[in-house]
Design a protein around this motif. Structure first.
Motif, PDB file in Angstrom:
ATOM      1  N   GLU A 385       0.773  -1.185  -0.135  1.00 13.30           N
ATOM      2  CA  GLU A 385      -0.243   0.000   0.164  1.00 13.30           C
ATOM      3  C   GLU A 385       1.029   1.201  -0.056  1.00 13.30           C
ATOM      4  O   GLU A 385       0.516   2.303  -0.585  1.00 13.30           O
ATOM      5  CB  GLU A 385      -1.212   0.109   1.243  1.00 13.30           C
ATOM      6  CG  GLU A 385      -1.924  -1.209   1.229  1.00 13.30           C
ATOM      7  CD  GLU A 385      -3.012  -1.152   2.222  1.00 13.30           C
ATOM      8  OE1 GLU A 385      -3.068  -0.214   2.906  1.00 13.30           O
ATOM      9  OE2 GLU A 385      -3.897  -2.299   2.242  1.00 13.30           O
ATOM     10  N   GLN A 386       1.963   1.216   0.671  1.00 11.65           N
ATOM     11  CA  GLN A 386       2.918   2.492   0.751  1.00 11.65           C
ATOM     12  C   GLN A 386       3.689   2.703  -0.840  1.00 11.65           C
ATOM     13  O   GLN A 386       3.608   3.891  -1.176  1.00 11.65           O
ATOM     14  CB  GLN A 386       4.159   2.142   1.670  1.00 11.65           C
ATOM     15  CG  GLN A 386       5.099   3.202   1.693  1.00 11.65           C
ATOM     16  CD  GLN A 386       6.276   2.772   2.706  1.00 11.65           C
ATOM     17  OE1 GLN A 386       6.052   1.765   3.435  1.00 11.65           O
ATOM     18  NE2 GLN A 386       7.247   3.608   2.470  1.00 11.65           N
ATOM     19  N   THR A 389       0.755   3.966  -3.083  1.00 13.19           N
ATOM     20  CA  THR A 389       0.182   5.211  -2.897  1.00 13.19           C
ATOM     21  C   THR A 389       1.259   6.216  -3.249  1.00 13.19           C
ATOM     22  O   THR A 389       0.930   7.202  -4.111  1.00 13.19           O
ATOM     23  CB  THR A 389      -0.036   5.472  -1.453  1.00 13.19           C
ATOM     24  OG1 THR A 389      -0.782   4.783  -0.811  1.00 13.19           O
ATOM     25  CG2 THR A 389      -0.327   6.861  -0.971  1.00 13.19           C
ATOM     26  N   THR A 393       0.363   8.615  -6.704  1.00  9.97           N
ATOM     27  CA  THR A 393       0.639  10.016  -6.447  1.00  9.97           C
ATOM     28  C   THR A 393       1.727  10.535  -7.219  1.00  9.97           C
ATOM     29  O   THR A 393       1.247  11.569  -7.967  1.00  9.97           O
ATOM     30  CB  THR A 393       1.169  10.031  -4.863  1.00  9.97           C
ATOM     31  OG1 THR A 393       0.127   9.665  -3.991  1.00  9.97           O
ATOM     32  CG2 THR A 393       1.266  11.570  -4.682  1.00  9.97           C
ATOM     33  N   LYS A 403      -5.287  14.076  -6.691  1.00  7.44           N
ATOM     34  CA  LYS A 403      -5.239  12.803  -6.133  1.00  7.44           C
ATOM     35  C   LYS A 403      -6.511  12.231  -5.666  1.00  7.44           C
ATOM     36  O   LYS A 403      -7.235  12.960  -4.785  1.00  7.44           O
ATOM     37  CB  LYS A 403      -4.316  12.602  -5.140  1.00  7.44           C
ATOM     38  CG  LYS A 403      -4.001  11.229  -4.482  1.00  7.44           C
ATOM     39  CD  LYS A 403      -3.194  11.121  -3.240  1.00  7.44           C
ATOM     40  CE  LYS A 403      -3.211   9.781  -2.671  1.00  7.44           C
ATOM     41  NZ  LYS A 403      -2.367   9.761  -1.350  1.00  7.44           N
ATOM     42  N   ILE A 406      -8.343   6.884  -1.970  1.00  6.75           N
ATOM     43  CA  ILE A 406      -8.027   5.308  -2.352  1.00  6.75           C
ATOM     44  C   ILE A 406      -8.448   4.258  -1.349  1.00  6.75           C
ATOM     45  O   ILE A 406      -7.886   4.724  -0.249  1.00  6.75           O
ATOM     46  CB  ILE A 406      -6.662   5.074  -2.829  1.00  6.75           C
ATOM     47  CG1 ILE A 406      -6.305   5.933  -4.251  1.00  6.75           C
ATOM     48  CG2 ILE A 406      -6.415   3.602  -3.139  1.00  6.75           C
ATOM     49  CD1 ILE A 406      -4.775   6.034  -4.457  1.00  6.75           C
TER      50      ILE A 406
END
Length: 433
Positions: A385-386, A389, A393, A403, A406
């Motif tokens: 997830e990091q 993202t 982004t 953005k 999410i």
């Protein structure tokens, strides 16, 4: 007996079209298209109530139709007096019984998978089947006196595919409703010369490290992503080819050099530009062979990317860089400055996600207004997830769009009976003024 002889003649005719027209000049191809179109209209106008008023008209005078309009006028368009409800019931019964040999008024009926929430229907006569079979064999299977074993993995079988069986071909349908372990065992026992399957099924076969040794592998029915192509080609010692076929027609296939070309010897394709600078367009197709259910100026909502460079194979047919997906595979986000909606093409998302592959083994993206649901598979959810993202982004910032919110979900249930759609927009966000 006469019917079989006639079908054999159509098979040979289809085969010869594919062989003779491979390196035809653009001028010769255009002239042949016009001649074939006139013959098509002379036949169709007398039997299709919808098209009867267009007899003696040029192609540009015919209306452009899409799937909703086509299905709304299905009863008037087809030339054999079938109604849509009757055809849908016939097709659904065939799928329910897993018996795809029955015909309706002497023609084969097939249904699309309905990924757009609206099933397509196709009708083909025995002679159209034979012509198609001859053409597709000439396009995709090198001639050999050795009988070729062909394995086809699809959601549903069809008389259209069974018509390829013959003296030089042993065709076997692998039913995706079965256990995949059973299918792999059956596949390895069969050990085909040619393997044909949707991209995600080929990907699963490759991950199983199957022991088959095919001469040729062909991806169908779905967008072929580069990551999938790499895995399949790493597993099997042959180049991965593509067939681009929809309910509405056989649109393109790979040449001997692995490049996609539109089948302009059997189709007229008009380009409705989505983004001319990048070569993106939606195809408006006219099938020069389909008379039972005419396909004339039918607009597909697929996004194709034209390749301007010539192909070493010598074909002058329009070359495609790739099939990017469908128009409803595009995401839409507000521009950071003026709020106008900006289309994010699916290929941009796929390229961004390629960076996250070390953490994400599979994913699905669904847009509902200003919210994007991100469903994925990973052994390390927090790191995935990091990375996702950060990657998205960076992409959205570079495109000057806001953005979105999410929402992450871990775990994907694989359904082999459904076409794989990585990216889908179910609802655009509102315009922000």
């Amino acid at each position: 007996m006469l019917g079989k002889v006639k079908q054999a003649c159509y098979f040979i005719y289809g085969y010869m079209i594919a062989i003779k027209c491979r390196t035809a000049s653009q001028e010769r191809t255009a002239n042949r298209q016009q001649q074939r179109f006139q013959k098509l209209i002379n036949h169709v106008a007398d039997k299709s109530h919808f098209y009867s008023r267009f007899k003696n008209q040029t192609l540009s005078k015919f209306p452009i139709i899409d799937k909703p309009l086509f299905l709304a006028h299905f009863d008037e368009i087809n030339t054999v007096g079938l109604d849509l409800k009757q055809c849908e019931e016939h097709g659904l019964k065939a799928e329910s019984d897993r018996d795809f040999n029955a015909v309706l008024k002497g023609v084969s009926v097939g249904l699309s998978s309905g990924t757009s929430n609206q099933r397509g229907v196709f009708l083909v006569s025995p002679c159209e089947q034979a012509l198609w079979a001859g053409y597709i064999i000439a396009k995709n299977i090198p001639f050999s006196f050795r009988k070729k074993k062909v394995a086809l993995f699809l959601r549903a079988n069809s008389n259209l595919y069974e018509s390829t069986n013959g003296l030089f071909m042993d065709f076997r349908f692998f039913d995706l409703t079965k256990s995949f372990d059973d299918l792999i065992a059956e596949l390895e026992a069969y050990n085909p010369h040619i393997l044909i399957a949707p991209a995600h099924v080929l990907d699963i076969i490759a991950k199983h490290q199957s022991t088959i040794k095919p001469d040729k592998i062909i991806s169908v029915a779905e967008v072929l992503e580069n990551s999938m192509r790499d895995r399949v080609e790493d597993c099997f010692p042959c180049k991965l080819h593509e067939i681009y076929q929809a309910t509405e027609g056989y649109i393109a296939s790979s040449c001997s050099h692995g490049n996609l070309h539109i089948n302009e010897d059997i189709l007229i394709v008009e380009k409705e530009w989505i983004d001319k600078e990048s070569g993106r367009f939606a195809p408006i197709i006219t099938d020069l062979n389909r008379r039972t259910l005419p396909i004339i100026r039918y607009r597909l909502n697929d996004i194709l990317i034209e390749e301007k460079a010539s192909c070493p194979c010598g074909s002058h047919f329009t070359r495609l860089q790739k099939i990017e997906g469908r128009e409803d595979d595009m995401l839409w986000l507000p521009h950071s400055t003026n709020g106008s909606l900006v289309a994010i093409f699916p290929d941009l998302i796929r390229r961004a996600m390629y960076i996250c592959q070390t953490q994400v083994s599979d994913y699905r993206i669904a847009q509902h207004g200003g919210v994007i649901s991100f469903t994925y598979k990973s052994d390390d959810a927090a790191k995935a997830e990091q990375d996702i993202t950060a990657t998205l982004t960076e992409l959205f910032t570079g495109l000057n769009v806001d953005k979105p919110e999410i929402n992450f979900n871990v775990g994907i249930k694989q359904d082999l009976m459904k076409k794989q759609r990585r990216i889908a927009c179910y609802q655009k966000p509102s315009f922000v003024d």
